[in-house]
Design a protein around this motif. Sequence first.
Motif, PDB file in Angstrom:
ATOM      1  N   ILE A 266       5.092  -8.422   6.025  1.00 38.21           N
ATOM      2  CA  ILE A 266       4.600  -7.446   5.051  1.00 38.21           C
ATOM      3  C   ILE A 266       3.386  -6.662   5.544  1.00 38.21           C
TER       4      ILE A 266
ATOM      5  N   ASP B  87       3.695  -1.745   4.827  1.00 33.95           N
ATOM      6  CA  ASP B  87       3.123  -1.691   3.488  1.00 33.95           C
ATOM      7  C   ASP B  87       1.628  -1.978   3.469  1.00 33.95           C
TER       8      ASP B  87
ATOM      9  N   LYS C 134       3.293   3.015  -0.188  1.00 36.18           N
ATOM     10  CA  LYS C 134       4.507   2.201  -0.254  1.00 36.18           C
ATOM     11  C   LYS C 134       4.162   0.782  -0.687  1.00 36.18           C
ATOM     12  N   GLY C 135       3.026   0.297  -0.218  1.00 38.45           N
ATOM     13  CA  GLY C 135       2.584  -1.033  -0.607  1.00 38.45           C
ATOM     14  C   GLY C 135       2.298  -1.125  -2.100  1.00 38.45           C
TER      15      GLY C 135
ATOM     16  N   GLU D 123       3.869   0.549  -4.392  1.00 39.46           N
ATOM     17  CA  GLU D 123       5.189   0.505  -5.028  1.00 39.46           C
ATOM     18  C   GLU D 123       5.836  -0.869  -4.881  1.00 39.46           C
ATOM     19  N   SER D 124       5.706  -1.480  -3.687  1.00 34.21           N
ATOM     20  CA  SER D 124       6.357  -2.764  -3.425  1.00 34.21           C
ATOM     21  C   SER D 124       5.488  -3.959  -3.807  1.00 34.21           C
ATOM     22  N   LYS D 125       4.242  -3.660  -4.274  1.00 32.33           N
ATOM     23  CA  LYS D 125       3.281  -4.695  -4.683  1.00 32.33           C
ATOM     24  C   LYS D 125       2.790  -5.529  -3.495  1.00 32.33           C
ATOM     25  N   TYR D 126       2.726  -4.884  -2.326  1.00 30.70           N
ATOM     26  CA  TYR D 126       2.130  -5.492  -1.144  1.00 30.70           C
ATOM     27  C   TYR D 126       0.829  -4.754  -0.852  1.00 30.70           C
TER      28      TYR D 126
ATOM     29  N   PRO E 172       5.752 -10.661  -3.596  1.00 29.21           N
ATOM     30  CA  PRO E 172       7.196 -10.827  -3.399  1.00 29.21           C
ATOM     31  C   PRO E 172       7.527 -11.292  -1.978  1.00 29.21           C
TER      32      PRO E 172
END
Length: 564
Positions: free
Chosen positions: A97, A101, A153-154, A156-159, A239
């Motif tokens: 990750i 991200d 992007k991180g 959005e992806s919760k990273y 995640p």
Amino acid sequence: MSTTALSATSAKLNGLLDTLLDAFFKNSPEAGAFLDWPRYRDEIFDLTKQDEYLATCAHTAAELDLLDKSTLTEDEQNLIIMVKSFIKKETLEARTISRKDMPATHMQGTIVGSWMQLVHASAVKTVKDIENFRSRLEKIAPRMDQVIDGFRKGIESKYTLPIRSIDLLIKGCDGYITEDPATNPWNIVKDVTAVGLPEDFLHDAIRTSVVPAHKKLKTFLQDEYRQHARKYDGIYGMPGSEEAYQDFIRIHTDSDVTADELHQLGLKEVARIATEMEATIAKLGFQGSIKDFINALNDKTQYPHLYIDNVDDIIPAYESLLKIIDAKMPAFFGKFPKDKCAIVAVPAHSEAGAPEAMYFPGTKEKPGKFLVNLSLAKGVPTHGMRALLLHEANPGHHHQMSLALERDTDHDIRKLIFSTAQVEGWGLYSESLGVELGMYEDPLDWFGRLELEMHRALRLVVDTGLHHLGWSVDKVKDSMRPYVSLSESTLENEAIRYACMPGQALAYKYGEIKIQAMRATAAKRLGDKFDLRAFHDVLMGLGTAPLDYFETVVGKWVDAQLSE
């Protein structure tokens, strides 16, 4: 086997490795200086090229599997094993990750990594070199746009990063936002004028690319990103964090050991080392706990001789100690690098997020550097100086990594194969060599060595705590504080570092335990025939290869000694 078959297969192997090596430097141009790579000297990392590199990695791995190994020498077969391990790590790192991200932290990535690599490692001997450097500065603005896109992007992806790292990133930007280009850290004016160019040659690139890029990143971090900081300080709870952390463990330990196993190993080592620390305290005649003794060490009135009053005397003190160590090393090593280790201060603009000390490898043109963070080193006791120097300089990182870069190899790609566990394990093993080198005759210096070893054992506990058990940075500090004499600012820096670099802190103690086991096994099998100097030279001849390869080669070396 025919010579033709041997030559044809070897030629194909070399061709595959040539292609992979070039692809690596195309993907990571800043690293080219370490091997004096002739291409991409005006480029910097570009995320859009990463997929092409990973495709080359996958193709190379597949083609290596198809080679007729029976027509290759044992060295070539071993090289294939190491290259496949290298490719596996590159692929693992790309899928974690942290790459897309979370493209930067206060410790790694565009802000810290690019400046350290380019300013320290770039060739600057000719006009063309300086022109290439300027071209790289001009590419910082588009690269920073990639970083911001990655952070988005991180979100959005919760990273995302923890809040403390974000704040240090914001602070780090300030060091590169200067009104006057002449005072910017990227303005290497001495190198510019040394080749006959005007002293303002880099000013336009700094003014139009470097400064606005860092202003843009700072604004984004403050106004958009900071509010999305992750809930936990580690990657725990994000995640896919469990799978990701196991990947980080594989990357940094060269093994499939689990987080629970490492946590328990850390607790066991902490208990063992604490017993030794208590025995040393008793020998010194001190009444009280480890923490009581550490508090006493931190009181200058009780141990005034452990303090360096003038910050300008810190680096000379390290230099004097290094001369003593270097004079003792020929009894334990037969191979030495051509360049001495340079000891310098961490640049002022990088102090906020930098650790107490670190090592930066050399190139063909520049020696490796042991960097001391003077903002953290001033006003603290010096009982750990010897152990730290043994780790970062000689016989630790400088000795090992300089020899690795200088060694003649069957292919230059060997010099890219890097094992965190092996390198950091060697650094910690080097601290233990201080006993045989006669560097810990004062019990206070010995306590300093134990304290640094305890620090690395605690890393096994707190790294797994952060990323596997959901610990906070505050819990990390509370767990470490009773055993180490770090200032609160250093302790804070350390804890945030572990939060942002999952798995890296595991490498030190895990790797050292493996190296100590190799030595113990070799000594037991060889008995009176065991030669410590020869054992060290075998290890130094292997570069920075993975631990399992070291174990294999050491085993074969022992077999050869027994057969004589």
